[in-house]
Design a protein around this motif. Structure first.
Motif, mmCIF file in Angstrom:
data_model
loop_
_atom_site.group_PDB
_atom_site.id
_atom_site.type_symbol
_atom_site.label_atom_id
_atom_site.label_comp_id
_atom_site.label_asym_id
_atom_site.label_seq_id
_atom_site.Cartn_x
_atom_site.Cartn_y
_atom_site.Cartn_z
ATOM 1 N N TYR A 1 0.781 -1.307 -0.327
ATOM 2 C CA TYR A 1 0.028 -0.018 -0.093
ATOM 3 C C TYR A 1 0.722 1.297 0.082
ATOM 4 N N LYS B 1 -10.651 6.486 -4.605
ATOM 5 C CA LYS B 1 -9.995 7.449 -3.917
ATOM 6 C C LYS B 1 -9.429 8.495 -4.481
ATOM 7 N N ILE C 1 -3.641 3.309 -0.889
ATOM 8 C CA ILE C 1 -4.147 2.905 -2.315
ATOM 9 C C ILE C 1 -3.213 1.553 -2.238
ATOM 10 N N GLU C 2 -3.668 0.281 -2.808
ATOM 11 C CA GLU C 2 -3.053 -0.884 -3.060
ATOM 12 C C GLU C 2 -2.329 -0.816 -4.505
ATOM 13 N N LEU C 3 -1.123 -0.463 -4.374
ATOM 14 C CA LEU C 3 -0.359 -0.247 -5.896
ATOM 15 C C LEU C 3 -0.372 -1.417 -6.773
ATOM 16 N N ILE D 1 -0.676 8.425 -9.268
ATOM 17 C CA ILE D 1 -1.273 7.057 -9.002
ATOM 18 C C ILE D 1 -2.898 7.309 -8.845
ATOM 19 N N LYS D 2 -3.734 6.772 -9.930
ATOM 20 C CA LYS D 2 -5.128 7.165 -9.947
ATOM 21 C C LYS D 2 -5.886 6.072 -9.375
ATOM 22 N N ASP D 3 -6.635 6.022 -8.406
ATOM 23 C CA ASP D 3 -7.409 5.006 -7.849
ATOM 24 C C ASP D 3 -8.966 5.446 -8.049
ATOM 25 N N VAL E 1 -3.731 -0.849 -8.584
ATOM 26 C CA VAL E 1 -4.245 0.314 -9.431
ATOM 27 C C VAL E 1 -4.309 -0.011 -11.036
ATOM 28 N N GLU E 2 -5.061 0.551 -11.679
ATOM 29 C CA GLU E 2 -5.133 0.306 -12.854
ATOM 30 C C GLU E 2 -4.448 1.451 -13.816
ATOM 31 N N ASN E 3 -4.481 2.664 -13.199
ATOM 32 C CA ASN E 3 -4.039 3.868 -13.968
ATOM 33 C C ASN E 3 -2.793 4.534 -13.261
ATOM 34 N N VAL E 4 -1.479 4.205 -13.757
ATOM 35 C CA VAL E 4 -0.326 4.832 -13.075
ATOM 36 C C VAL E 4 0.676 5.317 -14.320
#
Length: 176
Positions: free
Chosen positions: A84, A128, A96-98, A123-125, A101-104
């Motif tokens: 995280y 969140k 955020i669990e890295l 890092i987009k969640d 995450v789909e959008n980095v």
């Protein structure tokens, strides 16, 4: 669980915002006080009122700025805790669990002090919102160990290879 502190600076906009807010609050308070004092006494401003205005113009801005700095700048922290990424700000903590995450991605912003560009890991969640991590600040780059730790956590999800490669290359460049 391994905890790795990430030395992410608070954005310059936050620091400038604190100062601007303090100036606006102090100016508004001073205008209100001067208006009340001038209207309440028909003989003009007394020595006590002058001392009060000096206190408002001199001491209050420093106190407000120091308070806002303590609340915003000193309270903001970012760290890795297992897989995280955790960001604690003044009013909330985001985890955020890295690997999930789909959008980095990496973006760059111009540095106001030079012609260089500052890389920022975004890092987009979906649930969140985004976390933006500047990889460089006034004091320098993030240490290579922190960059490698970030890359390891992101790579654990099996995607974002391009971002991971760029972060690792930056860490290796700084390490040599």
């Amino acid at each position: 669980m391994e905890r790795v502190e990430i030395d992410v600076p608070v954005a310059a906009g936050v620091r400038a915002g604190c100062g601007c807010l303090a100036v606006v609050v102090v100016f508004s308070a001073c205008v209100a006080v001067v208006t009340v004092l001038a209207g309440s006494s028909g003989q003009g401003i007394t020595a006590g009122e002058i001392v009060a205005m000096i206190a408002l113009f001199g001491v209050l801005p420093v106190a407000i700025t120091a308070g806002l700095w303590a609340l915003v700048v000193k309270r903001t922290r970012t760290w890795l805790e297992g897989s995280y990424l955790v960001r604690r700000a003044t009013l909330r903590t985001t985890r955020i669990e890295l690997p999930a995450v789909e959008n980095v991605y990496l973006e760059t912003l111009p540095d106001v002090r030079s012609d260089e560009r500052i890389p920022i890991l975004v890092i987009k969640d979906a649930a969140k919102g985004p976390i933006r991590l500047p990889l460089r600040s006034k004091s320098g780059w993030l240490p290579p160990g922190q960059l490698h730790a970030l890359a390891d956590r992101i790579q654990a999800g099996g995607r974002h290879d391009e971002v991971v490669t760029k972060i690792r290359h930056l860490a290796d460049t700084l390490d040599s």
